[in-house]
Scaffold this motif. Structure first.
Motif, PDB file in Angstrom:
ATOM      1  N   TRP A  18      -1.717  -1.948  61.489  1.00 44.65           N
ATOM      2  CA  TRP A  18      -2.422  -1.662  62.732  1.00 44.65           C
ATOM      3  C   TRP A  18      -3.841  -2.214  62.709  1.00 44.65           C
ATOM      4  O   TRP A  18      -4.428  -2.399  61.656  1.00 44.65           O
ATOM      5  CB  TRP A  18      -2.403  -0.183  63.078  1.00 44.65           C
ATOM      6  N   GLU A  19      -4.342  -2.484  63.892  1.00 43.03           N
ATOM      7  CA  GLU A  19      -5.701  -2.992  64.066  1.00 43.03           C
ATOM      8  C   GLU A  19      -6.410  -2.157  65.114  1.00 43.03           C
ATOM      9  O   GLU A  19      -5.761  -1.468  65.896  1.00 43.03           O
ATOM     10  CB  GLU A  19      -5.672  -4.459  64.510  1.00 43.03           C
ATOM     11  N   ARG A  55      -5.730   2.518  67.524  1.00 42.94           N
ATOM     12  CA  ARG A  55      -4.903   1.739  66.600  1.00 42.94           C
ATOM     13  C   ARG A  55      -3.790   1.044  67.381  1.00 42.94           C
ATOM     14  O   ARG A  55      -3.114   1.685  68.190  1.00 42.94           O
ATOM     15  CB  ARG A  55      -4.258   2.654  65.566  1.00 42.94           C
ATOM     16  N   VAL A  56      -3.597  -0.223  67.082  1.00 44.42           N
ATOM     17  CA  VAL A  56      -2.548  -0.997  67.749  1.00 44.42           C
ATOM     18  C   VAL A  56      -1.752  -1.751  66.695  1.00 44.42           C
ATOM     19  O   VAL A  56      -2.319  -2.329  65.763  1.00 44.42           O
ATOM     20  CB  VAL A  56      -3.148  -2.010  68.751  1.00 44.42           C
ATOM     21  N   ASP A  57      -0.441  -1.740  66.842  1.00 46.13           N
ATOM     22  CA  ASP A  57       0.448  -2.531  66.001  1.00 46.13           C
ATOM     23  C   ASP A  57       1.582  -3.049  66.892  1.00 46.13           C
ATOM     24  O   ASP A  57       2.443  -2.262  67.305  1.00 46.13           O
ATOM     25  CB  ASP A  57       1.010  -1.704  64.851  1.00 46.13           C
ATOM     26  N   ALA A  61       0.698   1.802  70.241  1.00 45.92           N
ATOM     27  CA  ALA A  61      -0.712   2.115  69.993  1.00 45.92           C
ATOM     28  C   ALA A  61      -0.908   3.627  69.989  1.00 45.92           C
ATOM     29  O   ALA A  61      -0.089   4.386  70.525  1.00 45.92           O
ATOM     30  CB  ALA A  61      -1.595   1.471  71.055  1.00 45.92           C
ATOM     31  N   TRP A 130       6.327   5.330  66.446  1.00 46.68           N
ATOM     32  CA  TRP A 130       4.890   5.111  66.288  1.00 46.68           C
ATOM     33  C   TRP A 130       4.399   5.239  64.851  1.00 46.68           C
ATOM     34  O   TRP A 130       3.198   5.322  64.607  1.00 46.68           O
ATOM     35  CB  TRP A 130       4.116   6.069  67.198  1.00 46.68           C
ATOM     36  N   SER A 132       3.885   3.206  62.530  1.00 46.51           N
ATOM     37  CA  SER A 132       2.941   2.183  62.082  1.00 46.51           C
ATOM     38  C   SER A 132       1.504   2.470  62.518  1.00 46.51           C
ATOM     39  O   SER A 132       0.568   2.010  61.883  1.00 46.51           O
ATOM     40  CB  SER A 132       3.367   0.803  62.568  1.00 46.51           C
ATOM     41  N   VAL A 133       1.316   3.262  63.586  1.00 45.52           N
ATOM     42  CA  VAL A 133      -0.043   3.570  64.056  1.00 45.52           C
ATOM     43  C   VAL A 133      -0.465   5.008  63.755  1.00 45.52           C
ATOM     44  O   VAL A 133      -1.625   5.369  63.960  1.00 45.52           O
ATOM     45  CB  VAL A 133      -0.236   3.245  65.553  1.00 45.52           C
TER      46      VAL A 133
END
Length: 138
Positions: A18-19, A55-57, A61, A130, A132-133
């Protein structure tokens, strides 16, 4: 809720993809625009968000937000549109959390809450989509 947010940001997390979209990016604006109608339904317009966590992946998000008036003023019970409960101010104010999914070119706040007194996004059924975030929740 702010204590929980602080704890979540200080926990060591597994390496994830995530970014956090930077201020001023189209992605960040799109996510805030997806959440804005929900906040405006409760508080009216105009408003902005202070981002506590974003957080977004890929196409999912997670956000922890604080709705504010455009002048930066915190929301108060007097800001509520008639018909909405003042209970959201009972503990930690009008903090909002959301799980988003991208549908084509549009982000949608699929699950969201305001004034939550617990971390509702922890565990099932949210982890399947979700994780991953929200890795600390899964």
């Amino acid at each position: 809720m702010r204590f929980l947010a602080l704890c979540l940001t200080l926990l060591p997390l597994p390496l994830g993809a995530w970014e956090t979209p930077r201020i001023g990016t189209a992605l960040r604006a799109d996510l805030m625009d997806a959440m804005r109608p929900h906040a405006e339904w409760i508080f009216g317009a105009p408003l902005v968000f202070r981002v506590d966590e974003l957080r977004v992946d890929g196409d999912v998000a997670f956000a922890m937000l604080e709705p504010l008036r455009k002048d930066g003023r915190a929301m108060t019970p007097a800001d509520l549109i008639p018909g909405h409960s003042r209970d959201i101010f009972e503990f930690d104010g009008p903090a909002m959390q959301a799980l988003f999914r991208r549908s084509g070119n549009t982000w949608v706040a699929v699950h969201w809450a305001i004034g939550a007194t617990d971390a509702w996004w922890f565990g099932d059924p949210y982890c399947s989509d979700w994780k991953s975030v929200i890795p600390e929740a899964c």
